[in-house]
Design a protein around this motif. Structure first.
Motif, PDB file in Angstrom:
ATOM      1  N   THR A  54     -39.570 -29.263 -17.109  1.00 32.90           N
ATOM      2  CA  THR A  54     -39.019 -29.898 -15.916  1.00 32.90           C
ATOM      3  C   THR A  54     -38.149 -31.086 -16.290  1.00 32.90           C
ATOM      4  OG1 THR A  54     -41.106 -31.123 -15.761  1.00 32.90           O
ATOM      5  CG2 THR A  54     -40.876 -29.174 -14.375  1.00 32.90           C
ATOM      6  N   ALA A  55     -37.382 -31.587 -15.315  1.00 25.74           N
ATOM      7  CA  ALA A  55     -36.440 -32.684 -15.537  1.00 25.74           C
ATOM      8  C   ALA A  55     -37.176 -33.980 -15.875  1.00 25.74           C
ATOM      9  CB  ALA A  55     -35.572 -32.883 -14.301  1.00 25.74           C
ATOM     10  N   PRO A  56     -36.526 -34.900 -16.582  1.00 29.90           N
ATOM     11  CA  PRO A  56     -37.181 -36.154 -16.983  1.00 29.90           C
ATOM     12  C   PRO A  56     -37.737 -36.954 -15.814  1.00 29.90           C
ATOM     13  CG  PRO A  56     -35.132 -35.866 -18.183  1.00 29.90           C
ATOM     14  CD  PRO A  56     -35.173 -34.776 -17.162  1.00 29.90           C
ATOM     15  N   ALA A  57     -37.054 -36.936 -14.662  1.00 29.13           N
ATOM     16  CA  ALA A  57     -37.477 -37.781 -13.544  1.00 29.13           C
ATOM     17  C   ALA A  57     -38.482 -37.112 -12.616  1.00 29.13           C
ATOM     18  CB  ALA A  57     -36.253 -38.206 -12.722  1.00 29.13           C
ATOM     19  N   SER A  58     -38.868 -35.869 -12.896  1.00 26.52           N
ATOM     20  CA  SER A  58     -39.742 -35.157 -11.965  1.00 26.52           C
ATOM     21  C   SER A  58     -41.189 -35.614 -12.099  1.00 26.52           C
ATOM     22  CB  SER A  58     -39.652 -33.646 -12.214  1.00 26.52           C
ATOM     23  OG  SER A  58     -40.289 -33.315 -13.432  1.00 26.52           O
ATOM     24  N   ARG A  59     -41.945 -35.426 -11.024  1.00 31.78           N
ATOM     25  CA  ARG A  59     -43.364 -35.767 -11.032  1.00 31.78           C
ATOM     26  C   ARG A  59     -44.123 -34.864 -12.003  1.00 31.78           C
ATOM     27  NH1 ARG A  59     -44.763 -38.369  -6.064  1.00 31.78           N
ATOM     28  NH2 ARG A  59     -46.958 -38.183  -6.612  1.00 31.78           N
ATOM     29  N   GLN A  60     -43.653 -33.616 -12.188  1.00 29.84           N
ATOM     30  CA  GLN A  60     -44.322 -32.704 -13.109  1.00 29.84           C
ATOM     31  C   GLN A  60     -44.236 -33.212 -14.549  1.00 29.84           C
ATOM     32  OE1 GLN A  60     -42.216 -31.869 -10.757  1.00 29.84           O
ATOM     33  NE2 GLN A  60     -42.943 -30.102  -9.584  1.00 29.84           N
ATOM     34  N   THR A  61     -43.094 -33.794 -14.919  1.00 31.72           N
ATOM     35  CA  THR A  61     -42.961 -34.360 -16.259  1.00 31.72           C
ATOM     36  C   THR A  61     -43.887 -35.555 -16.426  1.00 31.72           C
ATOM     37  OG1 THR A  61     -40.651 -33.637 -16.361  1.00 31.72           O
ATOM     38  CG2 THR A  61     -41.333 -35.349 -17.916  1.00 31.72           C
ATOM     39  N   GLU A  62     -44.002 -36.353 -15.394  1.00 35.80           N
ATOM     40  CA  GLU A  62     -44.928 -37.482 -15.424  1.00 35.80           C
ATOM     41  C   GLU A  62     -46.365 -36.986 -15.603  1.00 35.80           C
ATOM     42  OE1 GLU A  62     -46.425 -41.035 -12.412  1.00 35.80           O
ATOM     43  OE2 GLU A  62     -44.471 -40.087 -12.107  1.00 35.80           O
ATOM     44  N   ASP A  63     -46.707 -35.920 -14.877  1.00 33.48           N
ATOM     45  CA  ASP A  63     -48.054 -35.354 -15.023  1.00 33.48           C
ATOM     46  C   ASP A  63     -48.267 -34.818 -16.441  1.00 33.48           C
ATOM     47  OD1 ASP A  63     -48.557 -35.948 -12.379  1.00 33.48           O
ATOM     48  OD2 ASP A  63     -48.022 -33.937 -11.649  1.00 33.48           O
ATOM     49  N   LEU A  64     -47.232 -34.237 -17.022  1.00 28.20           N
ATOM     50  CA  LEU A  64     -47.335 -33.718 -18.388  1.00 28.20           C
ATOM     51  C   LEU A  64     -47.625 -34.841 -19.380  1.00 28.20           C
ATOM     52  CD1 LEU A  64     -47.026 -31.601 -20.619  1.00 28.20           C
ATOM     53  CD2 LEU A  64     -44.538 -31.974 -20.509  1.00 28.20           C
ATOM     54  N   VAL A  65     -46.918 -35.954 -19.233  1.00 23.82           N
ATOM     55  CA  VAL A  65     -47.142 -37.085 -20.136  1.00 23.82           C
ATOM     56  C   VAL A  65     -48.583 -37.573 -20.021  1.00 23.82           C
ATOM     57  CG1 VAL A  65     -46.502 -39.488 -20.616  1.00 23.82           C
ATOM     58  CG2 VAL A  65     -44.729 -37.789 -20.189  1.00 23.82           C
ATOM     59  N   HIS A  66     -49.081 -37.672 -18.806  1.00 28.36           N
ATOM     60  CA  HIS A  66     -50.475 -38.102 -18.614  1.00 28.36           C
ATOM     61  C   HIS A  66     -51.445 -37.082 -19.219  1.00 28.36           C
ATOM     62  CE1 HIS A  66     -49.467 -41.562 -16.299  1.00 28.36           C
ATOM     63  NE2 HIS A  66     -48.951 -40.888 -15.294  1.00 28.36           N
ATOM     64  N   ARG A  67     -51.145 -35.785 -19.074  1.00 31.62           N
ATOM     65  CA  ARG A  67     -52.013 -34.751 -19.618  1.00 31.62           C
ATOM     66  C   ARG A  67     -52.063 -34.837 -21.148  1.00 31.62           C
ATOM     67  NH1 ARG A  67     -49.304 -30.467 -18.011  1.00 31.62           N
ATOM     68  NH2 ARG A  67     -49.932 -30.861 -15.876  1.00 31.62           N
ATOM     69  N   LEU A  68     -50.903 -35.056 -21.754  1.00 34.96           N
ATOM     70  CA  LEU A  68     -50.864 -35.177 -23.211  1.00 34.96           C
ATOM     71  C   LEU A  68     -51.653 -36.391 -23.682  1.00 34.96           C
ATOM     72  CD1 LEU A  68     -47.101 -34.321 -23.896  1.00 34.96           C
ATOM     73  CD2 LEU A  68     -49.091 -32.904 -24.456  1.00 34.96           C
ATOM     74  N   ARG A  69     -51.467 -37.502 -22.975  1.00 30.97           N
ATOM     75  CA  ARG A  69     -52.115 -38.749 -23.399  1.00 30.97           C
ATOM     76  C   ARG A  69     -53.605 -38.758 -23.117  1.00 30.97           C
ATOM     77  NH1 ARG A  69     -47.626 -43.092 -21.102  1.00 30.97           N
ATOM     78  NH2 ARG A  69     -46.202 -43.010 -22.913  1.00 30.97           N
ATOM     79  N   ASP A  70     -53.993 -38.215 -21.982  1.00 32.74           N
ATOM     80  CA  ASP A  70     -55.380 -38.347 -21.549  1.00 32.74           C
ATOM     81  C   ASP A  70     -56.285 -37.233 -22.070  1.00 32.74           C
ATOM     82  OD1 ASP A  70     -54.460 -40.521 -20.143  1.00 32.74           O
ATOM     83  OD2 ASP A  70     -54.311 -39.455 -18.239  1.00 32.74           O
ATOM     84  N   THR A  71     -55.720 -36.061 -22.311  1.00 33.73           N
ATOM     85  CA  THR A  71     -56.562 -34.912 -22.659  1.00 33.73           C
ATOM     86  C   THR A  71     -56.173 -34.256 -23.979  1.00 33.73           C
ATOM     87  OG1 THR A  71     -56.827 -34.477 -20.288  1.00 33.73           O
ATOM     88  CG2 THR A  71     -57.481 -32.725 -21.805  1.00 33.73           C
ATOM     89  N   VAL A  72     -54.948 -33.787 -24.058  1.00 35.41           N
ATOM     90  CA  VAL A  72     -54.536 -32.950 -25.184  1.00 35.41           C
ATOM     91  C   VAL A  72     -54.608 -33.693 -26.514  1.00 35.41           C
ATOM     92  CG1 VAL A  72     -52.650 -31.594 -26.165  1.00 35.41           C
ATOM     93  CG2 VAL A  72     -53.076 -31.545 -23.700  1.00 35.41           C
ATOM     94  N   ILE A  73     -53.935 -34.838 -26.598  1.00 29.76           N
ATOM     95  CA  ILE A  73     -53.883 -35.568 -27.872  1.00 29.76           C
ATOM     96  C   ILE A  73     -55.257 -36.123 -28.264  1.00 29.76           C
ATOM     97  CG2 ILE A  73     -52.910 -37.603 -29.010  1.00 29.76           C
ATOM     98  CD1 ILE A  73     -50.269 -37.003 -27.638  1.00 29.76           C
ATOM     99  N   PRO A  74     -55.996 -36.781 -27.342  1.00 29.06           N
ATOM    100  CA  PRO A  74     -57.335 -37.258 -27.752  1.00 29.06           C
ATOM    101  C   PRO A  74     -58.237 -36.134 -28.264  1.00 29.06           C
ATOM    102  CG  PRO A  74     -56.681 -38.277 -25.686  1.00 29.06           C
ATOM    103  CD  PRO A  74     -55.660 -37.227 -25.978  1.00 29.06           C
ATOM    104  N   LYS A  75     -58.157 -34.961 -27.644  1.00 29.11           N
ATOM    105  CA  LYS A  75     -58.986 -33.839 -28.080  1.00 29.11           C
ATOM    106  C   LYS A  75     -58.529 -33.323 -29.443  1.00 29.11           C
ATOM    107  CE  LYS A  75     -60.599 -29.290 -26.572  1.00 29.11           C
ATOM    108  NZ  LYS A  75     -60.508 -28.254 -25.497  1.00 29.11           N
ATOM    109  N   ALA A  76     -57.197 -33.299 -29.661  1.00 28.96           N
ATOM    110  CA  ALA A  76     -56.664 -32.761 -30.913  1.00 28.96           C
ATOM    111  C   ALA A  76     -56.975 -33.651 -32.105  1.00 28.96           C
ATOM    112  CB  ALA A  76     -55.154 -32.558 -30.786  1.00 28.96           C
ATOM    113  N   VAL A  77     -57.020 -34.963 -31.901  1.00 32.26           N
ATOM    114  CA  VAL A  77     -57.228 -35.889 -33.029  1.00 32.26           C
ATOM    115  C   VAL A  77     -58.682 -36.342 -33.145  1.00 32.26           C
ATOM    116  CG1 VAL A  77     -54.843 -36.698 -32.861  1.00 32.26           C
ATOM    117  CG2 VAL A  77     -56.653 -37.950 -31.660  1.00 32.26           C
TER     118      VAL A  77
END
Length: 814
Positions: A545-568
C-alpha cells in the motif's frame, strides 16, 4: 510598558526619516546576505527514542550510504519498450551521467543483471535507484538539480523521466508568490474600505511586507545554523502577513481617531503607539509564548516551526511600534490623502451603527445567543472525533511536480508501496557469521557436481576414440549439452556459495528476513547489506500500500510489535523499522501523545498572561474555554475537508489526504495566540468602560460597539491571507490555510460577537473577580496605560497630581 512605548512613538514620529532609512537598510542587507547564503531548509524527522531514529542513527554510523535510502529516477515510455535499442542506449547514458554527478555514489541500471528487479514486467516502466553521500538535511536545490539534469539523454530519446525520493521533494516545492499576491490584493481592498484612504491603506501593507522580508531573511540565515523545515518560510509568510497587517491596522485606526478628535499629529502617533501599540505588543508576546512553548514537546521539527513562525510575529510587532509610527510621522496630515468612499457610511463615522444594535440585542437575550453559538461550534467540531494524524505522501502534490510524476510512474509499474520503502536496520550482539549448515550442503552438492563432471569428461574421452559417423556426432552433441548444463549448475552453485559465505546468511538474520517477507502487507524485501565488521545490516521491505495509507501504518506497527520481536527472541539480534515512511508514523504518534500536554501548557501560560493583564480569574478562564471551543471547531473543519474528503476538489486536491501530524499542534499554538489578539482588544475596551462606569452590561455593549468594525476588518484580512494559500500546491500548506482561516472567521464572529458578550453579560461584576490576597501579590499591569494617560492629561490641563480632573484629551477605542 506604556511610558517607554509612548516615548518610542514620539521619537520615531519625530525622527521618521532616520527610522525608515534604518529599516530599509536592515531589510536590504538581510535580503542580500540571506540570498547569497542560499536556502538550507530540511525536514528532520529525528526524535530521540523512536524506532525510526534508532534505525537512522545505526545506519549513519555503520552504513552511511544506506541511512537515507535511494532516490528513484522513474522512467516510462508510451510506445515500445525500454529495452529497445535507442531507449536502452539512452538509459545507459543516463546511468553514466548519474555516476559522474557530484554526491552520487551509486546508480544501478535497470537493464543490468543486478538491476533486473528494477524493470517492470511490461518493460515500459523502470527506475534507477540513485544513492547519495548526503541526506535530505544537507541537500539543497543547487545540488539536487544536476541529478535531475543527468536524465537528459533519456528525455531526449522520448522517455519520460522524473526523480523521486528526497531529491524530487527538494525540486517539487510549490511557489508561494501567487498566494501572497492574492492575499495582499484582498488586504488592500479591505483596508481601503476600513480607512477610506489609499494613503492610510499603504501603511499596514508596507509595514507587513518589510517586516516579512526581514523575517524570511533571518529564517534563511538561521537555516545554516539550525534545522529549519522546508515549510517554515511558507508558514512564516502566512503568519507574518496576517499579523503584520492586523497590528498596523489597529494602530492606524487609533491614530486616525485621535486626529478626528483634534489631537496634534506627533502626540496622536505617540498615544496610538502606547495604547494600541501596547495591545499589539501584549498580543504579540502571547502569540510568541504559545509558539515557543512548542519546544516543550521535544520534537525538533515542531520546535523549529514554532520559533521560525515566532520570528515572523516578532518582526511584525517591532514594525508596528517602530516603523509604522515613523511612516505616520512622514505622512503627517496626509494620512487621509487619496480618499476612497465606498458604501453609504464613511470609515471615519464615529457612530457604531449596526455593531451597537447587535451588542444590545445580544445583551438583552444572552441565553439564546450563547446556546446558539455553542451548538454551532459543537456541530463544527464533531468531525474531530475521527481525527487521525498521519502524513500526506507526494501522491498529493500537483501533477506537474517531479516528485508526483515519479510517484505515479513507480506506482503504475511496481505498486504504490515502492515509493516509501521501509528500512529494517539490524544490529548484531556478536558479528554475523555464515550458516555452516548451508556451506556443508553446498560442499556436498559440489562433490556431486564434480563427480558428474568427471563422468562427462570420461565420456568425452571415450568418444574421441570412436570413428566419425552419425552415431558419434549425436553422442558428441549430447555430451556438449551435458557440459553446458554442468557449467550452468556450477555458476548457480558458485552464486549460492558466495551468498552462503556472506555473513548476511547468518541464520538469525535470515530468519528475520524470511519472517518480514511473509508478513501480510509486505510485497517484497530487498537484498541485505552488511557493514565491514558484520555487526550491522539493513534491508528494505516494500509494502503493498501507499506510504500515507492507514494499512502501511498498521504494517509498521505489526512489524514492530509482533513480527520482529518474535523473530529475534532468544537471539543477540536487535532490529528497528526506519526510513521516511516510518519516521512520519513515529512523528504522528509522538505528537498525538504530546498534544494534550501542549494544550495544557499553552492554555496555562495564556491564563497567567491574561490574569496579569486584566487582574481577574474569571476573564482568563472564560477566554481559555472559548478559545478551546473555536480551535476544536477549526480542527473539525480540517478533518471534514481533508481526512473525510469533502470539497477536496474545490481546494485543488484529487482525493482525501491524511491530516499532517504537526498541523493540529502548530494550529493550536498559532490560533490560541491569534485569538488572544481580538480578546485583548475587545476586553481592553470593555474593561476601560467598566472602570469609567461600573455597569457590566453597558460596558460590554460599548466595548463591542467600539471595536466591532476594526476587529472584523482585521479578521477579514487574516481570513483572506490564510485562504489565499489554498492556491499553494502543497497539501500541508492547504491544511494550514483552511484551518487558520476557518478558526479566525469563527473566532471573530461566533466567539467574539456572540459568546464573549453573552458570557460577560451573564457574569456581570463576577467577571472581574480577583481574590484580595492575589490582587496584592500581582504586579499592576495596564495594557493601554489608562492610569499613565490620566496623569499625563491632568498635568497638561494644569491640575495637581492626584486631583480628579477630566483628561484634556480622551483616548478612544482602537
Amino acid at each position: 510598558m506604556t511610558k517607554p512605548l509612548y516615548a518610542l512613538g514620539r521619537w520615531t514620529a519625530r525622527h521618521h526619516w532616520i527610522v525608515i532609512a534604518a529599516w530599509l537598510a536592515v531589510a536590504v542587507a538581510i535580503a542580500i546576505v540571506s540570498h547569497s547564503a542560499g536556502d538550507e531548509t530540511n525536514d528532520n524527522l529525528s526524535m530521540p527514542g523512536t524506532d525510526s531514529t534508532k534505525a537512522t542513527t545505526l545506519l549513519e554510523s555503520r552504513l552511511p550510504q544506506n541511512a537515507f535510502g535511494s532516490n528513484p529516477l522513474a522512467l516510462e515510455v508510451a510506445h515500445g519498450k525500454l529495452t529497445d535499442g535507442a531507449n536502452a542506449k539512452a538509459i545507459e547514458a543516463t546511468v553514466t551521467n548519474l555516476r559522474h554527478t557530484p554526491h552520487v555514489i551509486r546508480a544501478i541500471s535497470p537493464l543490468s543483471k543486478e538491476g533486473a528487479p528494477l524493470l517492470a514486467s511490461g518493460k515500459q516502466i523502470a527506475y534507477i535507484p540513485v544513492t547519495l553521500d548526503i541526506g535530505p538535511s544537507d541537500l539543497d536545490k543547487e545540488t539536487a538539480q544536476p541529478i535531475s539534469d543527468a536524465a537528459a539523454p533519456a528525455r531526449d530519446a522520448g522517455i519520460r523521466a522524473a526523480i523521486g525520493g528526497y531529491v524530487g521533494q527538494k525540486l517539487s516545492k510549490p511557489a508561494t508568490e501567487s498566494s501572497e499576491v492574492v492575499g495582499l490584493a484582498a488586504a488592500v481592498v479591505i483596508l481601503m474600505l476600513a480607512f477610506g484612504s489609499a494613503a492610510a491603506m499603504l501603511l499596514p501593507i508596507g509595514t507587513a511586507i518589510l517586516g516579512l522580508v526581514i523575517a524570511l531573511g533571518l529564517i534563511r540565515l538561521l537555516s545554516h545554523a539550525a534545522e529549519i523545515p522546508t515549510i517554515a518560510p511558507t508558514l512564516a509568510t502566512m503568519i507574518g502577513l496576517g499579523v503584520g497587517i492586523d497590528y498596523a491596522l489597529f494602530i492606524v485606526t487609533r491614530h486616525k481617531q485621535h486626529l478626528r478628535e483634534g489631537m496634534e499629529i506627533e502626540e496622536s502617533i505617540a498615544r496610538a503607539t502606547a495604547t494600541s501599540g501596547g495591545a499589539v505588543v501584549f498580543a504579540g508576546v502571547t502569540v510568541v509564548i504559545a509558539l515557543i512553548s512548542l519546544a516543550a514537546a521535544q520534537i525538533p521539527i515542531v520546535t523549529s516551526l514554532g520559533y521560525s513562525a515566532a520570528l515572523a510575529v516578532v518582526t511584525a510587532a517591532l514594525g508596528a511600534v517602530t516603523l509604522l509610527p515613523a511612516l505616520l510621522g512622514a505622512l503627517g496630515p496626509r494620512v487621509n490623502a487619496l480618499p476612497v468612499h465606498i458604501g453609504r457610511t464613511h470609515p471615519d463615522d464615529l457612530k457604531p451603527h449596526g455593531w451597537e444594535r447587535l451588542a444590545r440585542a445580544v445583551s438583552e437575550r444572552p441565553w439564546p445567543a450563547m446556546v446558539a453559538a455553542i451548538v454551532v461550534l459543537a456541530v463544527l467540531a464533531i468531525p474531530v472525533l475521527n481525527l487521525h494524524l498521519g502524513q500526506s505522501d507526494v501522491g498529493s502534490l500537483p501533477t506537474d511536480t517531479q516528485a508526483r510524476q515519479a510517484f505515479d510512474i513507480i506506482s503504475r509499474g511496481f505498486g504504490p508501496g515502492t515509493n516509501g520503502p521501509l528500512l529494517i536496520a539490524a544490529r548484531f550482539g556478536t558479528p554475523a557469521k555464515p550458516d555452516p549448515k548451508g556451506i556443508e550442503q553446498l560442499d556436498a552438492k559440489q562433490k556431486q557436481l564434480d563427480a558428474s563432471k568427471q563422468k562427462q569428461q570420461a565420456s568425452q574421452a571415450q568418444l574421441s576414440g570412436l570413428p566419425p559417423g552419425p552415431q558419434a556426432q549425436a553422442q558428441k552433441q549430447q555430451l556438449d549439452k551435458q557440459a553446458k548444463q554442468l557449467e550452468e549448475q556450477q555458476e548457480q552453485l558458485d552464486a549460492k556459495r558466495t551468498e552462503a559465505e556472506n555473513p548476511a546468511s547468518d541464520p538469525q538474520f535470515t530468519a528475520l528476513r524470511e519472517d518480514v517477507a511473509k508478513t501480510p502487507g509486505v510485497k517484497s524485501i530487498g537484498p541485505p547489506t552488511l557493514d565491514k565488521a558484520a555487526d550491522a545490516a539493513v534491508f528494505t521491505a516494500i509494502a503493498t500500500t501507499a506510504p500515507a495509507s492507514r494499512q502501511t501504518e498498521d504494517l509498521v506497527h505489526r512489524l514492530r510489535d509482533t513480527v520482529i520481536p518474535k523473530a529475534v527472541a532468544g537471539t543477540d539480534l536487535h532490529a528497528d523499522v526506519g526510513g521516511q515512511t516510518a519516521g512520519y508514523i513515529d512523528l504522528a504518534e509522538r505528537i498525538s501523545s504530546k498534544l494534550p500536554w501542549m494544550i495544557l501548557i499553552v492554555v496555562g501560560l495564556s491564563f497567567l498572561v491574561l490574569m496579569l493583564a486584566f487582574r481577574s480569574l474569571v476573564v482568563p478562564l472564560k477566554a481559555a474555554i472559548m478559545n478551546l471551543l473555536s480551535v476544536g471547531a477549526a480542527y473539525g473543519i480540517v478533518t471534514w475537508v481533508f481526512q473525510e474528503g469533502h470539497l477536496v476538489g474545490v481546494i485543488g486536491l484529487s482525493h482525501s489526504v491524511p491530516i499532517v501530524s504537526f498541523v493540529p499542534l502548530l494550529m493550536f499554538a498559532i490560533l490560541f495566540g491569534l485569538s488572544m489578539d481580538y480578546e485583548v482588544f475587545l476586553l481592553t475596551q470593555i474593561h476601560e468602560h467598566y472602570q469609567e462606569e461600573p455597569h457590566p452590561t453597558e460596558s460590554v455593549v460599548r466595548g463591542l460597539a467600539s471595536t466591532g468594525r476594526v476587529i472584523t476588518s482585521a479578521a477579514l484580512i487574516m481570513v483572506c491571507v490564510f485562504s489565499s494559500f489554498l492556491l499553494n500546491g502543497d497539501p500541508t500548506v492547504k491544511q494550514f490555510g483552511v484551518g487558520l482561516a476557518g478558526a479566525v472567521a469563527i473566532d471573530a464572529t461566533i466567539v467574539r460577537c456572540l459568546l464573549v458578550p453573552t458570557v460577560m453579560v451573564l457574569l456581570g461584576r463576577a467577571a472581574w473577580w480577583l481574590p484580595r490576597w492575589l490582587g496584592r501579590v500581582l504586579p499592576p499591569i495596564s495594557i493601554e496605560g489608562e492610569d499613565f494617560f490620566r496623569e499625563l492629561d491632568r498635568r497638561s490641563a494644569g491640575a495637581p497630581a492626584g486631583v480628579g480632573a477630566e483628561p484634556a484629551v480622551k483616548s478612544g477605542a482602537p
